[in-house]
Scaffold this motif. Sequence first.
Motif, PDB file in Angstrom:
ATOM      1  N   GLY A  67       5.160  12.839  23.624  1.00  0.00           N
ATOM      2  CA  GLY A  67       6.027  12.404  24.085  1.00  0.00           C
ATOM      3  C   GLY A  67       6.998  11.010  23.038  1.00  0.00           C
ATOM      4  N   ARG A  68       6.110   9.856  22.828  1.00  0.00           N
ATOM      5  CA  ARG A  68       6.542   9.200  22.211  1.00  0.00           C
ATOM      6  C   ARG A  68       5.449   8.591  21.004  1.00  0.00           C
ATOM      7  NH1 ARG A  68      10.966   9.915  19.917  1.00  0.00           N
ATOM      8  NH2 ARG A  68      12.669   9.900  20.882  1.00  0.00           N
ATOM      9  N   THR A  69       4.200   8.757  21.312  1.00  0.00           N
ATOM     10  CA  THR A  69       3.510   9.199  21.016  1.00  0.00           C
ATOM     11  C   THR A  69       2.916  10.336  19.577  1.00  0.00           C
ATOM     12  OG1 THR A  69       1.796   8.179  22.845  1.00  0.00           O
ATOM     13  CG2 THR A  69       0.616   9.258  21.082  1.00  0.00           C
ATOM     14  N   CYS A  70       2.314   9.950  18.579  1.00  0.00           N
ATOM     15  CA  CYS A  70       2.031  10.819  17.453  1.00  0.00           C
ATOM     16  C   CYS A  70       1.043   9.782  16.443  1.00  0.00           C
ATOM     17  CB  CYS A  70       3.562  10.983  16.172  1.00  0.00           C
ATOM     18  SG  CYS A  70       3.865   9.667  15.897  1.00  0.00           S
ATOM     19  N   PRO A  71       0.418  11.029  15.758  1.00  0.00           N
ATOM     20  CA  PRO A  71      -0.667  10.657  14.803  1.00  0.00           C
ATOM     21  C   PRO A  71      -0.417  10.025  13.610  1.00  0.00           C
ATOM     22  CG  PRO A  71      -1.044  12.835  15.202  1.00  0.00           C
ATOM     23  CD  PRO A  71       1.034  12.600  15.552  1.00  0.00           C
ATOM     24  N   MET A  72      -0.544   9.216  13.003  1.00  0.00           N
ATOM     25  CA  MET A  72       0.290   7.824  12.216  1.00  0.00           C
ATOM     26  C   MET A  72      -1.175   7.656  10.815  1.00  0.00           C
ATOM     27  SD  MET A  72       2.855   6.960  10.617  1.00  0.00           S
ATOM     28  CE  MET A  72       3.252   7.331  11.819  1.00  0.00           C
ATOM     29  N   PRO A  73      -2.063   8.279  10.114  1.00  0.00           N
ATOM     30  CA  PRO A  73      -2.866   8.382   9.619  1.00  0.00           C
ATOM     31  C   PRO A  73      -3.027   7.876   8.239  1.00  0.00           C
ATOM     32  CG  PRO A  73      -2.639  10.201   8.885  1.00  0.00           C
ATOM     33  CD  PRO A  73      -1.561   9.774  10.145  1.00  0.00           C
ATOM     34  N   LEU A  74      -1.163   7.193   8.420  1.00  0.00           N
ATOM     35  CA  LEU A  74      -1.137   6.173   6.720  1.00  0.00           C
ATOM     36  C   LEU A  74      -1.763   4.816   6.974  1.00  0.00           C
ATOM     37  CD1 LEU A  74       2.388   6.750   6.760  1.00  0.00           C
ATOM     38  CD2 LEU A  74       0.699   8.713   6.085  1.00  0.00           C
ATOM     39  N   ARG A  75      -2.472   4.543   5.755  1.00  0.00           N
ATOM     40  CA  ARG A  75      -3.026   3.497   5.086  1.00  0.00           C
ATOM     41  C   ARG A  75      -2.476   2.965   4.970  1.00  0.00           C
ATOM     42  NH1 ARG A  75      -7.556   5.035   0.388  1.00  0.00           N
ATOM     43  NH2 ARG A  75      -5.484   5.769   0.392  1.00  0.00           N
ATOM     44  N   GLN A  76      -2.741   0.893   4.924  1.00  0.00           N
ATOM     45  CA  GLN A  76      -1.007  -0.061   4.512  1.00  0.00           C
ATOM     46  C   GLN A  76      -1.130   0.268   3.604  1.00  0.00           C
ATOM     47  OE1 GLN A  76      -2.745  -4.047   5.741  1.00  0.00           O
ATOM     48  NE2 GLN A  76      -2.525  -3.905   7.899  1.00  0.00           N
ATOM     49  N   THR A  77      -2.278   0.180   2.316  1.00  0.00           N
ATOM     50  CA  THR A  77      -1.597   1.238   0.989  1.00  0.00           C
ATOM     51  C   THR A  77      -0.827   2.062   1.205  1.00  0.00           C
ATOM     52  OG1 THR A  77      -4.506   2.103   1.115  1.00  0.00           O
ATOM     53  CG2 THR A  77      -3.756   0.202   0.394  1.00  0.00           C
ATOM     54  N   ASP A  78      -1.078   3.464   1.798  1.00  0.00           N
ATOM     55  CA  ASP A  78      -0.168   4.164   1.463  1.00  0.00           C
ATOM     56  C   ASP A  78       0.954   4.140   2.029  1.00  0.00           C
ATOM     57  OD1 ASP A  78      -2.267   5.949   1.502  1.00  0.00           O
ATOM     58  OD2 ASP A  78      -2.470   6.079   3.460  1.00  0.00           O
ATOM     59  N   PHE A  79       1.298   3.103   3.116  1.00  0.00           N
ATOM     60  CA  PHE A  79       2.794   2.540   3.499  1.00  0.00           C
ATOM     61  C   PHE A  79       3.946   1.575   2.398  1.00  0.00           C
ATOM     62  CE2 PHE A  79       1.068   2.540   7.961  1.00  0.00           C
ATOM     63  CZ  PHE A  79       2.545   3.229   8.646  1.00  0.00           C
ATOM     64  N   ALA A  80       2.542   0.774   1.759  1.00  0.00           N
ATOM     65  CA  ALA A  80       3.339  -0.028   0.254  1.00  0.00           C
ATOM     66  C   ALA A  80       3.342   0.593  -0.419  1.00  0.00           C
ATOM     67  CB  ALA A  80       1.834  -0.710   0.702  1.00  0.00           C
ATOM     68  N   ASP A  81       2.637   1.362  -1.359  1.00  0.00           N
ATOM     69  CA  ASP A  81       2.914   2.587  -1.622  1.00  0.00           C
ATOM     70  C   ASP A  81       4.332   3.388  -1.512  1.00  0.00           C
ATOM     71  OD1 ASP A  81       0.664   1.092  -3.327  1.00  0.00           O
ATOM     72  OD2 ASP A  81       0.171   2.946  -2.993  1.00  0.00           O
ATOM     73  N   ALA A  82       4.611   3.757  -0.687  1.00  0.00           N
ATOM     74  CA  ALA A  82       5.866   4.417  -0.111  1.00  0.00           C
ATOM     75  C   ALA A  82       7.148   3.665  -0.129  1.00  0.00           C
ATOM     76  CB  ALA A  82       5.923   5.037   1.172  1.00  0.00           C
ATOM     77  N   MET A  83       6.618   2.124   0.526  1.00  0.00           N
ATOM     78  CA  MET A  83       7.987   1.300  -0.009  1.00  0.00           C
ATOM     79  C   MET A  83       7.873   0.293  -0.814  1.00  0.00           C
ATOM     80  SD  MET A  83       8.140   1.077   4.403  1.00  0.00           S
ATOM     81  CE  MET A  83       6.615   1.164   4.605  1.00  0.00           C
ATOM     82  N   GLY A  84       7.203   0.715  -1.952  1.00  0.00           N
ATOM     83  CA  GLY A  84       7.608  -1.205  -2.592  1.00  0.00           C
ATOM     84  C   GLY A  84       7.125  -2.204  -2.227  1.00  0.00           C
ATOM     85  N   LEU A  85       6.444  -1.808  -1.300  1.00  0.00           N
ATOM     86  CA  LEU A  85       5.645  -3.314  -1.091  1.00  0.00           C
ATOM     87  C   LEU A  85       4.227  -3.836  -1.075  1.00  0.00           C
ATOM     88  CD1 LEU A  85       7.484  -2.558   2.772  1.00  0.00           C
ATOM     89  CD2 LEU A  85       8.393  -4.361   0.391  1.00  0.00           C
ATOM     90  N   THR A  86       3.578  -4.522  -0.591  1.00  0.00           N
ATOM     91  CA  THR A  86       2.313  -4.763  -0.599  1.00  0.00           C
ATOM     92  C   THR A  86       1.643  -4.851   0.670  1.00  0.00           C
ATOM     93  OG1 THR A  86       2.337  -7.658   0.423  1.00  0.00           O
ATOM     94  CG2 THR A  86       2.938  -6.990  -2.208  1.00  0.00           C
ATOM     95  N   SER A  87       0.135  -4.543   0.509  1.00  0.00           N
ATOM     96  CA  SER A  87      -0.521  -4.116   1.564  1.00  0.00           C
ATOM     97  C   SER A  87      -0.461  -5.164   2.567  1.00  0.00           C
ATOM     98  CB  SER A  87      -1.917  -4.363   1.593  1.00  0.00           C
ATOM     99  OG  SER A  87      -1.798  -2.317   0.744  1.00  0.00           O
ATOM    100  N   VAL A  88      -0.589  -6.780   2.326  1.00  0.00           N
ATOM    101  CA  VAL A  88      -0.294  -7.859   2.548  1.00  0.00           C
ATOM    102  C   VAL A  88       1.229  -7.970   3.501  1.00  0.00           C
ATOM    103  CG1 VAL A  88      -0.796 -10.102   2.921  1.00  0.00           C
ATOM    104  CG2 VAL A  88      -2.194  -8.997   1.825  1.00  0.00           C
ATOM    105  N   HIS A  89       2.364  -7.282   2.680  1.00  0.00           N
ATOM    106  CA  HIS A  89       3.359  -7.149   3.388  1.00  0.00           C
ATOM    107  C   HIS A  89       3.915  -6.684   4.459  1.00  0.00           C
ATOM    108  CE1 HIS A  89       8.139  -8.681   2.522  1.00  0.00           C
ATOM    109  NE2 HIS A  89       7.614  -9.190   3.702  1.00  0.00           N
ATOM    110  N   ILE A  90       2.942  -5.395   4.128  1.00  0.00           N
ATOM    111  CA  ILE A  90       3.092  -4.403   5.743  1.00  0.00           C
ATOM    112  C   ILE A  90       2.473  -4.909   6.571  1.00  0.00           C
ATOM    113  CG2 ILE A  90       2.070  -2.179   5.808  1.00  0.00           C
ATOM    114  CD1 ILE A  90       4.723  -1.439   4.606  1.00  0.00           C
ATOM    115  N   ALA A  91       1.456  -5.631   6.473  1.00  0.00           N
ATOM    116  CA  ALA A  91       0.235  -6.080   8.287  1.00  0.00           C
ATOM    117  C   ALA A  91       1.380  -6.810   8.385  1.00  0.00           C
ATOM    118  CB  ALA A  91      -0.685  -6.827   6.912  1.00  0.00           C
TER     119      ALA A  91
END
Length: 246
Positions: free
Chosen positions: A177-201
């Motif tokens: 459905g609309r549920t899926c694995p999402m094993p990314l850490r906040q640092t992974d999101f941050a490094d993919a989008m050019g943001l800080t971990s705090v901003h991602i949180a």
Amino acid sequence: MSPTTDRFVPPLIRRLRSTATLSETVVEAIRTLPVSLRSYEPGQEILRDGERPACCLAVVDGWVSRLKFLPGGGRQIIAFHIAGDLPDLQSLHLGVLDHGIAALTPCTVARIPHEALRELSARLPELAAVLWRESMIDAALFRGWLTANGRRSAYGRTAHLLCELSLRQRAVGLSTGRTCPMPLRQTDFADAMGLTSVHIARTLGALRKAGLITLQARTLTIHDWDGLCEAAEFDPAYLHLKSVDR
């Protein structure tokens, strides 16, 4: 099929069929490819920037990233790859790898010798066309990321990435459905989008408070797909999937 083929072929076929029509001739040919499997732990390097690989990789299970390391020690993640993806198909024609590939989660990767892929593609133009299409879709993903990271707010680009990863997993049967694995850490999101971990949180918290998502226990649940797409200005056309929500 051998145990190795049993593990390697199904995810790759699901991925290729999500974007193209495959004849049984091509499917049977893929089954004949000589491959070797190797497992990796999170953070472990699979290929280094500057290597001259003799094989293409196919993700059998788990998640890997493509990334560049900066002289000061920072990193920029330039792509996430899931089961069935071919993260370095360009190495078939470009001799030197211009980025690194690393495990994000425990994963298994198949190595397909370049020579075997070239020989099979020469015999089967249909397979060559499918692989060329995959390379073009890979370039389309880069354009999607470039636009999102360059012109959208942190809120919009985070929503955009979640929409993308949800649809890509859905297309290959990795979501319910609309549920899926999402094993990314906040640092992974941050490094993919050019943001800080705090901003991602903060951004993930804002998406949650808006009633759009829940992200916990390495699982993403999208409560309001239309709302998330609106926040992301998301158009799935760049994914070139055969069947997506529009």
